[in-house]
Design an enzyme around this catalytic site. Structure first.
Site, PDB file in Angstrom:
ATOM      1  CG  HIS A   1      44.733  43.537  44.745  1.00  0.00           C
ATOM      2  ND1 HIS A   1      44.327  43.517  43.435  1.00  0.00           N
ATOM      3  CD2 HIS A   1      44.874  42.215  45.117  1.00  0.00           C
ATOM      4  CE1 HIS A   1      44.215  42.257  43.019  1.00  0.00           C
ATOM      5  NE2 HIS A   1      44.555  41.462  44.005  1.00  0.00           N
TER       6      HIS A   1
ATOM      7  CG  HIS B   1      40.545  39.074  45.787  1.00  0.00           C
ATOM      8  ND1 HIS B   1      41.091  37.958  46.388  1.00  0.00           N
ATOM      9  CD2 HIS B   1      41.415  39.439  44.819  1.00  0.00           C
ATOM     10  CE1 HIS B   1      42.248  37.673  45.825  1.00  0.00           C
ATOM     11  NE2 HIS B   1      42.475  38.560  44.857  1.00  0.00           N
TER      12      HIS B   1
ATOM     13  CD  GLU C   1      41.559  38.695  41.435  1.00  0.00           C
ATOM     14  OE1 GLU C   1      42.025  39.849  41.359  1.00  0.00           O
ATOM     15  OE2 GLU C   1      42.259  37.684  41.659  1.00  0.00           O
TER      16      GLU C   1
END
Length: 350
Positions: free
Chosen positions: A121, A195, A315
């Site tokens: 991420h 997210h 996502e």
């Protein structure tokens, strides 16, 4: 203290103070509303969705995303054993990169290994923890708000100065549209996502009885560390076959391959509230995640105690570890090209 300027905000967008970052920048919460009484709230720390409130009756709204009441809780959440990235924009690269390493234009680039041996991420201080400027707002057919962030060359060791815009729109048909545009001064890799953790029965409930549909017949095969092998599996042979809706799994962390002929990625439905959310995207995959929590250390909004089944993430993105698999769709953003990603969360009462 650095202040935002709100004079350009339209009537359908309200702003309020949300907190001060350690460097003195002031974070605000912006709330977009439509004629149906639906509200979408975002803060400019991580361009984070903090709340989506949907009317389910004349006297009741349901807040369908998880979040926190204050800025300090959002910042503290990144110190948890496994940060939940609650409602944030993820970048530069969503998902895992094997050993934090990839090759671009013949050069091997080593990123931070912030998830065991791997990169996750965007690294130690990805876009989720950055201050985003408010560029503009509109209130034509529906209210919208655009946030910008410039990622400097070699930030988290990614090449190129990357200029990103993320626009949130709230339509009169109860759609939340998230649109990303980006360009770089050098060739780089890019994979952005949102997210948010969704729960159509309210952020204080659990998702175990809600019905999940994923519009995919294939998923990515992964190894024991959840790194893609480069192979694809038919969902009919896997644990996670959601081609017909069924109850949400108690735990899932899988990428599903989307059919590019249709923009429908997935849906979620609650019989209790009779709310349905359909996810549309122009991306190659949707990564479904159930399992984020706050480990009993940070309370969520309204003193909620978030656990592993409090919410489910959709996502929408390119494939994890795409830079290391030539058979995956390219995640390279060339100098001069424009990255464009659109995802829509459409809500309706059934």
């Amino acid at each position: 203290m650095e202040k935002n300027h709100y004079s350009q905000l339209e009537q359908a967008i309200n702003s309020k103070f949300f907190g001060i970052l350690p460097d003195g920048k002031e974070v605000s919460c912006y709330t977009l509303s439509n004629k149906n009484g639906m509200e979408l709230s975002i803060i400019n720390y991580g361009a984070t969705i903090t709340s989506i409130k949907i009317p389910v009756s004349d006297h009741e709204n349901v807040d369908v995303v998880l979040g926190f009441d204050n800025l300090q809780a959002y910042m503290d959440s990144f110190d948890l054993p496994s940060p939940p990235y609650m409602g944030t924009v993820i970048g530069r690269f969503a998902g895992r990169i094997n050993e934090g390493k990839f090759t671009l234009n013949g050069k091997t680039i080593q990123l931070a290994r912030n998830h065991g041996e791997h990169h996750l991420h965007g690294g130690n201080n990805g876009f989720s923890q950055q201050f985003w400027n408010v560029k503009n707002s509109t209130n034509d057919d529906y209210p919208s708000l655009t946030f910008t962030y410039t990622s400097q060359n070699n930030e988290e060791n990614y090449p190129g100065i990357l200029m990103i815009e993320v626009t949130y729109k709230l339509t009169e048909t109860n759609q939340v549209i998230v649109e990303y545009h980006a360009r770089s001064t050098e060739d780089t890799i890019l994979n952005l996502t949102q997210h948010s953790y969704f729960n159509l029965e309210g952020h204080q409930k659990d998702t175990s009885n809600q019905l999940l549909f994923v519009n995919a017949v294939k998923t990515l095969e992964t190894d024991s560390k959840n790194i893609p092998t480069g192979l694809f599996l038919n969902v009919s042979n896997c644990t996670f076959d959601f081609t017909e809706q069924k109850k949400c799994p108690t735990s899932i962390d899988n990428s599903f391959v989307l059919d590019k002929k249709t923009k429908i990625a997935a849906s979620l439905y609650s019989e209790k509230t009779q709310l349905k959310m359909i996810v549309y995207t122009n991306q190659h995959a949707v990564h479904i995640y159930v399992g984020g929590n706050c480990f009993g250390k940070i309370n969520g909004k309204e003193n909620a105690s978030y656990h592993t089944q409090s919410g489910i993430c959709f996502e929408t993105q390119n494939f994890p570890d795409a830079p290391n698999h030539p058979n995956f769709p390219s995640c390279i953003l060339r100098q001069g090209e424009i990255y464009h990603h659109q995802t829509i969360y459409a809500f309706e009462k059934i």
